[in-house]
Design a protein around this motif. Structure first.
Motif, PDB file in Angstrom:
ATOM      1  N   ASP A  56       0.796  -1.223   0.000  1.00  0.00           N
ATOM      2  CA  ASP A  56       0.000   0.000   0.000  1.00  0.00           C
ATOM      3  C   ASP A  56       0.831   1.277   0.000  1.00  0.00           C
ATOM      4  OD1 ASP A  56       0.954  -0.233   2.563  1.00  0.00           O
ATOM      5  OD2 ASP A  56      -0.958   0.175   3.529  1.00  0.00           O
ATOM      6  N   ALA A  57       2.151   1.162  -0.056  1.00  0.00           N
ATOM      7  CA  ALA A  57       3.024   2.342  -0.093  1.00  0.00           C
ATOM      8  C   ALA A  57       3.522   2.603  -1.523  1.00  0.00           C
ATOM      9  CB  ALA A  57       4.201   2.160   0.851  1.00  0.00           C
ATOM     10  N   TYR A  58       2.811   2.058  -2.517  1.00  0.00           N
ATOM     11  CA  TYR A  58       3.157   2.217  -3.935  1.00  0.00           C
ATOM     12  C   TYR A  58       4.522   1.621  -4.249  1.00  0.00           C
ATOM     13  CZ  TYR A  58      -0.904   5.176  -3.786  1.00  0.00           C
ATOM     14  OH  TYR A  58      -2.178   5.640  -3.594  1.00  0.00           O
ATOM     15  N   LEU A  59       4.865   0.558  -3.544  1.00  0.00           N
ATOM     16  CA  LEU A  59       6.095  -0.192  -3.758  1.00  0.00           C
ATOM     17  C   LEU A  59       5.743  -1.667  -3.777  1.00  0.00           C
ATOM     18  CD1 LEU A  59       8.369   1.667  -1.177  1.00  0.00           C
ATOM     19  CD2 LEU A  59       8.371   1.969  -3.659  1.00  0.00           C
ATOM     20  N   GLY A  60       6.724  -2.492  -4.083  1.00  0.00           N
ATOM     21  CA  GLY A  60       6.495  -3.924  -4.047  1.00  0.00           C
ATOM     22  C   GLY A  60       7.776  -4.686  -4.293  1.00  0.00           C
ATOM     23  N   ARG A  61       7.641  -6.027  -4.319  1.00  0.00           N
ATOM     24  CA  ARG A  61       8.766  -6.923  -4.597  1.00  0.00           C
ATOM     25  C   ARG A  61       8.440  -7.720  -5.844  1.00  0.00           C
ATOM     26  NH1 ARG A  61      13.633  -6.492  -3.028  1.00  0.00           N
ATOM     27  NH2 ARG A  61      14.065  -8.675  -2.811  1.00  0.00           N
ATOM     28  N   TYR A  62       9.450  -7.885  -6.698  1.00  0.00           N
ATOM     29  CA  TYR A  62       9.324  -8.660  -7.934  1.00  0.00           C
ATOM     30  C   TYR A  62      10.312  -9.813  -7.860  1.00  0.00           C
ATOM     31  CZ  TYR A  62       9.918  -9.741 -12.909  1.00  0.00           C
ATOM     32  OH  TYR A  62      10.011 -10.379 -14.118  1.00  0.00           O
ATOM     33  N   GLN A  77       8.274  -0.033  -8.169  1.00  0.00           N
ATOM     34  CA  GLN A  77       7.373   1.056  -7.807  1.00  0.00           C
ATOM     35  C   GLN A  77       6.143   0.942  -8.687  1.00  0.00           C
ATOM     36  OE1 GLN A  77       9.897   4.331  -8.817  1.00  0.00           O
ATOM     37  NE2 GLN A  77      10.959   4.320  -6.869  1.00  0.00           N
ATOM     38  N   TRP A  78       4.995   1.379  -8.166  1.00  0.00           N
ATOM     39  CA  TRP A  78       3.786   1.366  -8.989  1.00  0.00           C
ATOM     40  C   TRP A  78       2.972   2.620  -8.737  1.00  0.00           C
ATOM     41  CZ3 TRP A  78      -1.177   1.186  -6.849  1.00  0.00           C
ATOM     42  CH2 TRP A  78      -1.275   0.840  -5.510  1.00  0.00           C
ATOM     43  N   LYS A  79       2.189   2.979  -9.746  1.00  0.00           N
ATOM     44  CA  LYS A  79       1.257   4.085  -9.620  1.00  0.00           C
ATOM     45  C   LYS A  79       0.040   3.754 -10.466  1.00  0.00           C
ATOM     46  CE  LYS A  79       3.342   6.847 -13.288  1.00  0.00           C
ATOM     47  NZ  LYS A  79       3.910   8.123 -13.657  1.00  0.00           N
ATOM     48  N   SER A  80      -1.059   4.424 -10.148  1.00  0.00           N
ATOM     49  CA  SER A  80      -2.318   4.200 -10.854  1.00  0.00           C
ATOM     50  C   SER A  80      -2.851   5.527 -11.355  1.00  0.00           C
ATOM     51  CB  SER A  80      -3.329   3.555  -9.904  1.00  0.00           C
ATOM     52  OG  SER A  80      -4.588   3.437 -10.535  1.00  0.00           O
ATOM     53  N   GLU A  81      -3.205   5.550 -12.636  1.00  0.00           N
ATOM     54  CA  GLU A  81      -3.818   6.727 -13.243  1.00  0.00           C
ATOM     55  C   GLU A  81      -4.976   6.268 -14.119  1.00  0.00           C
ATOM     56  OE1 GLU A  81      -0.934   9.105 -15.319  1.00  0.00           O
ATOM     57  OE2 GLU A  81       0.460   9.051 -13.639  1.00  0.00           O
ATOM     58  N   SER A  82      -6.175   6.639 -13.741  1.00  0.00           N
ATOM     59  CA  SER A  82      -7.391   6.317 -14.502  1.00  0.00           C
ATOM     60  C   SER A  82      -7.512   4.823 -14.784  1.00  0.00           C
ATOM     61  CB  SER A  82      -7.405   7.095 -15.814  1.00  0.00           C
ATOM     62  OG  SER A  82      -7.345   8.477 -15.571  1.00  0.00           O
TER      63      SER A  82
END
Length: 122
Positions: A56-62, A77-82
């Motif tokens: 939920d902090a716009y991060l993650g592990r791959y 890192q991730w972000k969401s737009e529309s």
């Protein structure tokens, strides 16, 4: 006397600010997503697996697995737009993925903008 009142007010303001609630991120992408692939070599006895763990902090592990062995492990890192999610992999020679979430036959999928399945929700 004024100094004591001023310091008390500053202390109370600082206390109030530090106790403010952090907004909860309940984005539907948060969780574990994976993709299984058949091995490239016919003699191989393992499946290849890619895994994305969104937080939920716009991060993650791959992670990329070959059988039980981790071949790649990095942050993203991730972000969401529309409704379009952009997943970027700093430090990896891997381009950003742009995906949307789709429901299909009771399974939740991450679909890239060309219509290919990137991963399914575990």
């Amino acid at each position: 006397m004024h100094k004591i009142i001023a310091k008390s007010l500053l202390f109370l303001m600082a206390l109030g600010i530090s106790c403010s609630e952090i907004p909860e991120n309940d984005d539907p992408v948060i969780g574990i997503w994976a993709q299984l692939q058949a091995p490239k070599e016919a003699s191989a006895k393992h499946m290849d697996r890619e895994e994305w763990i969104f937080n939920d902090a716009y991060l993650g592990r791959y992670h990329v697995y070959q059988g039980n062995e981790i071949m790649v492990s990095t942050d993203f890192q991730w972000k969401s737009e529309s409704g379009v999610y952009t997943i970027s992999y700093p430090g990896l020679a891997k381009g950003a993925d742009r995906v949307t979430i789709k429901e299909s036959a009771g399974t939740t999928l991450l679909i890239d903008l060309q219509g290919q399945v990137l991963a399914y929700r575990e």
